[in-house]
Design a protein around this motif. Sequence first.
Motif, PDB file in Angstrom:
ATOM      1  N   THR A 146       0.808  -1.223   0.000  1.00 37.50           N
ATOM      2  CA  THR A 146       0.000   0.000   0.000  1.00 37.50           C
ATOM      3  C   THR A 146       0.835   1.263   0.000  1.00 37.50           C
ATOM      4  OG1 THR A 146      -0.129  -0.067   2.428  1.00 37.50           O
ATOM      5  CG2 THR A 146      -1.893  -1.176   1.171  1.00 37.50           C
ATOM      6  N   SER A 147       2.066   1.194   0.479  1.00 38.69           N
ATOM      7  CA  SER A 147       2.904   2.386   0.584  1.00 38.69           C
ATOM      8  C   SER A 147       4.355   1.984   0.686  1.00 38.69           C
ATOM      9  CB  SER A 147       2.512   3.212   1.821  1.00 38.69           C
ATOM     10  OG  SER A 147       2.788   2.460   3.002  1.00 38.69           O
ATOM     11  N   MET A 148       5.239   2.978   0.625  1.00 39.39           N
ATOM     12  CA  MET A 148       6.667   2.697   0.785  1.00 39.39           C
ATOM     13  C   MET A 148       6.946   2.131   2.164  1.00 39.39           C
ATOM     14  SD  MET A 148       9.556   2.814  -0.885  1.00 39.39           S
ATOM     15  CE  MET A 148       9.373   4.037  -2.171  1.00 39.39           C
ATOM     16  N   GLU A 149       6.278   2.695   3.190  1.00 35.40           N
ATOM     17  CA  GLU A 149       6.466   2.201   4.554  1.00 35.40           C
ATOM     18  C   GLU A 149       6.017   0.755   4.664  1.00 35.40           C
ATOM     19  OE1 GLU A 149       7.495   2.012   8.508  1.00 35.40           O
ATOM     20  OE2 GLU A 149       7.979   3.539   7.007  1.00 35.40           O
ATOM     21  N   ASP A 150       4.878   0.453   4.035  1.00 34.68           N
ATOM     22  CA  ASP A 150       4.360  -0.912   4.049  1.00 34.68           C
ATOM     23  C   ASP A 150       5.323  -1.863   3.344  1.00 34.68           C
ATOM     24  OD1 ASP A 150       2.590  -3.018   4.469  1.00 34.68           O
ATOM     25  OD2 ASP A 150       1.525  -2.648   2.593  1.00 34.68           O
ATOM     26  N   LEU A 151       5.882  -1.391   2.214  1.00 36.22           N
ATOM     27  CA  LEU A 151       6.820  -2.216   1.447  1.00 36.22           C
ATOM     28  C   LEU A 151       8.090  -2.496   2.239  1.00 36.22           C
ATOM     29  CD1 LEU A 151       7.815  -3.532  -1.211  1.00 36.22           C
ATOM     30  CD2 LEU A 151       8.583  -1.271  -1.938  1.00 36.22           C
ATOM     31  N   LEU A 152       8.630  -1.444   2.866  1.00 33.39           N
ATOM     32  CA  LEU A 152       9.899  -1.594   3.568  1.00 33.39           C
ATOM     33  C   LEU A 152       9.749  -2.241   4.931  1.00 33.39           C
ATOM     34  CD1 LEU A 152      11.583   1.830   2.680  1.00 33.39           C
ATOM     35  CD2 LEU A 152      11.776  -0.366   1.508  1.00 33.39           C
ATOM     36  N   SER A 153       8.535  -2.300   5.438  1.00 34.84           N
ATOM     37  CA  SER A 153       8.330  -2.849   6.775  1.00 34.84           C
ATOM     38  C   SER A 153       8.631  -4.335   6.852  1.00 34.84           C
ATOM     39  CB  SER A 153       6.886  -2.591   7.232  1.00 34.84           C
ATOM     40  OG  SER A 153       5.973  -3.305   6.398  1.00 34.84           O
ATOM     41  N   ARG A 154       8.618  -5.001   5.713  1.00 34.06           N
ATOM     42  CA  ARG A 154       8.891  -6.443   5.750  1.00 34.06           C
ATOM     43  C   ARG A 154      10.349  -6.734   6.068  1.00 34.06           C
ATOM     44  NH1 ARG A 154       9.124  -8.987  -0.349  1.00 34.06           N
ATOM     45  NH2 ARG A 154      10.831  -7.715  -1.161  1.00 34.06           N
ATOM     46  N   ASP A 155      11.225  -5.773   5.709  1.00 35.68           N
ATOM     47  CA  ASP A 155      12.651  -5.929   6.016  1.00 35.68           C
ATOM     48  C   ASP A 155      13.278  -4.545   6.048  1.00 35.68           C
ATOM     49  OD1 ASP A 155      15.320  -6.515   6.272  1.00 35.68           O
ATOM     50  OD2 ASP A 155      15.334  -8.092   4.750  1.00 35.68           O
ATOM     51  N   ARG A 156      13.554  -4.056   7.264  1.00 41.18           N
ATOM     52  CA  ARG A 156      14.045  -2.693   7.411  1.00 41.18           C
ATOM     53  C   ARG A 156      15.438  -2.495   6.823  1.00 41.18           C
ATOM     54  NH1 ARG A 156      10.026   0.887   8.207  1.00 41.18           N
ATOM     55  NH2 ARG A 156       8.515   0.045   9.692  1.00 41.18           N
ATOM     56  N   SER A 157      16.136  -3.592   6.557  1.00 40.10           N
ATOM     57  CA  SER A 157      17.483  -3.469   5.985  1.00 40.10           C
ATOM     58  C   SER A 157      17.435  -3.185   4.484  1.00 40.10           C
ATOM     59  CB  SER A 157      18.289  -4.750   6.239  1.00 40.10           C
ATOM     60  OG  SER A 157      17.721  -5.856   5.542  1.00 40.10           O
ATOM     61  N   GLN A 186      18.613  -4.032  -3.679  1.00 38.71           N
ATOM     62  CA  GLN A 186      18.320  -5.083  -2.709  1.00 38.71           C
ATOM     63  C   GLN A 186      16.961  -5.717  -2.951  1.00 38.71           C
ATOM     64  OE1 GLN A 186      18.734  -2.278   0.552  1.00 38.71           O
ATOM     65  NE2 GLN A 186      20.560  -3.353   1.302  1.00 38.71           N
ATOM     66  N   LEU A 187      16.060  -4.951  -3.573  1.00 45.16           N
ATOM     67  CA  LEU A 187      14.698  -5.423  -3.770  1.00 45.16           C
ATOM     68  C   LEU A 187      14.527  -6.202  -5.068  1.00 45.16           C
ATOM     69  CD1 LEU A 187      11.818  -5.164  -2.492  1.00 45.16           C
ATOM     70  CD2 LEU A 187      11.478  -3.204  -4.011  1.00 45.16           C
ATOM     71  N   SER A 188      15.285  -5.824  -6.110  1.00 49.21           N
ATOM     72  CA  SER A 188      15.073  -6.383  -7.443  1.00 49.21           C
ATOM     73  C   SER A 188      15.622  -7.797  -7.567  1.00 49.21           C
ATOM     74  CB  SER A 188      15.748  -5.487  -8.486  1.00 49.21           C
ATOM     75  OG  SER A 188      15.627  -6.042  -9.776  1.00 49.21           O
ATOM     76  N   THR A 189      14.977  -8.600  -8.426  1.00 47.65           N
ATOM     77  CA  THR A 189      15.473  -9.947  -8.748  1.00 47.65           C
ATOM     78  C   THR A 189      16.276  -9.956 -10.044  1.00 47.65           C
ATOM     79  OG1 THR A 189      13.407 -10.463  -9.913  1.00 47.65           O
ATOM     80  CG2 THR A 189      13.545 -11.071  -7.574  1.00 47.65           C
ATOM     81  N   PHE A 190      16.452  -8.774 -10.659  1.00 45.69           N
ATOM     82  CA  PHE A 190      17.253  -8.678 -11.877  1.00 45.69           C
ATOM     83  C   PHE A 190      18.726  -8.883 -11.509  1.00 45.69           C
ATOM     84  CE2 PHE A 190      19.403  -5.626 -14.973  1.00 45.69           C
ATOM     85  CZ  PHE A 190      19.499  -6.580 -15.965  1.00 45.69           C
ATOM     86  N   PRO A 191      19.376  -9.936 -12.026  1.00 44.49           N
ATOM     87  CA  PRO A 191      20.728 -10.278 -11.561  1.00 44.49           C
ATOM     88  C   PRO A 191      21.795  -9.248 -11.905  1.00 44.49           C
ATOM     89  CG  PRO A 191      20.107 -11.653 -13.430  1.00 44.49           C
ATOM     90  CD  PRO A 191      18.881 -10.895 -13.033  1.00 44.49           C
ATOM     91  N   ASP A 192      21.579  -8.437 -12.936  1.00 44.57           N
ATOM     92  CA  ASP A 192      22.607  -7.487 -13.369  1.00 44.57           C
ATOM     93  C   ASP A 192      22.303  -6.046 -12.965  1.00 44.57           C
ATOM     94  OD1 ASP A 192      23.971  -9.578 -14.636  1.00 44.57           O
ATOM     95  OD2 ASP A 192      22.829  -9.325 -16.480  1.00 44.57           O
ATOM     96  N   ILE A 193      21.452  -5.867 -11.967  1.00 50.85           N
ATOM     97  CA  ILE A 193      21.048  -4.509 -11.624  1.00 50.85           C
ATOM     98  C   ILE A 193      22.200  -3.701 -11.039  1.00 50.85           C
ATOM     99  CG2 ILE A 193      20.229  -5.061  -9.282  1.00 50.85           C
ATOM    100  CD1 ILE A 193      17.861  -3.077  -9.952  1.00 50.85           C
TER     101      ILE A 193
END
Length: 425
Positions: A82-93, A99-106
């Motif tokens: 729902t929000s950036m806070e909601d997204l980051l709340s799953r892992d504060r690191s 760190q979020l992307s699954t693209f291997p060459d990011i």
Amino acid sequence: MTETSYIALIAFLSLAALIGWWMAIRAKTSCDRAVNKLQEREREYETLSMVAEKTADGVLICSHDGTMEWANESFFTLAGYTSMEDLLSRDRSITKLQQLSTFPDINEAFESFQRDGISCQYDSYHVTRSGSLVWTSGTLTPVYRNNELYKVVAVYSDITDRKKVEDELRKYSKNVTDSIQYAKQIQEQLLPKQETLDEHMPDNFVVHIPKDIVSGDFRWFAKVNDHLIFATGDCTGHGVPGAFMSLMGNEYLHQIVNSSYVTRPDQALLMLDKMVSRSLSQTDSSAAMKDGMDIALCAINLNNNLCQFAGVMNPLYLIRKGDLMIFDPVNESIGGCRNGSKDFISHEITLIPGDQLYMFTDGFLDQFGGPKNRKIGRTRFRELLLSLADKPMKTQGEEIEAYFNNWKGDQKQLDDVMVVGFRVH
């Protein structure tokens, strides 16, 4: 204090006040410029945000090092939050896109942004909070200020449905390919085995290069009484359609030669033509299927070394003591639309030891390539055969195949290729 000194003091204080006033004005101007510049960037940022909010694509704005700063509602919808806070709340690191992307060459993409301004496009996936898999097509675009990386804007489009379709197509394609691979095994089982050819014609070669997995070119061999009979065929089309026609040609030749004991090539081709035309209902030239085959058929009487040859579009080459002789085919077709009767002609040749016979389809001759991207053609093919005539037939076959591959190079193969040869002993 003298009048002169007093005047000097007043002048000095006035000058100092003037300098202070000038410095204050300059400082205020610099401050105003900085404020205006900051306000301008904020307005641009606000404008970008307003535009991004209205797009259906997910938009994420990062700092130069990838720190996530802002995202539109569509981005959170794609991510399942729902929000950036909601997204980051799953892992504060997790604070950066890398760190979020699954693209291997990011990480390499962000490093490249420090050197150039080329956008990066890629497909990646993520699992939403509900556990569903979402595929997105992402584009990373660097933004520069004063020739330094300022922001990175990421735009994501939902391609989950497309990926599902692609996955289904891959599965379907694999099933089709597996079926064709199995059909290839069946087709190869019906072709004469190399061991059989070596038994009856010890000095021989077969070059067979299908354009696709299965082939419309085929070879056929039989020994009937005192006759060795060999054929090469080129069916209409290639791939699966050509392979179906090749199976038909193989079966009908078996019936004509092995069951009916017809060993004269011209008679065999006449019967083959009628059988193919009847099977494909080719009775009306205006509506009938035009499928058929070109074929070269050679029969050798072992008692007197008399070779009879009949060809439909495909000739027979004979090399004897350094000379190449050509026995032409008729300009007809097996099957196809009928325009009156067809006349098939047999050539008779008395063979002597050392004679080398070659039969082939047009796939070799018609291949484009070489330094000027031209066809191999008949002249080059004849020169190649003459240059190899002193070598064992197996070696000739290897060098003919190597010549074809070298000539083709990176060009697309245009047709199936079949070249066979054997030496008389």
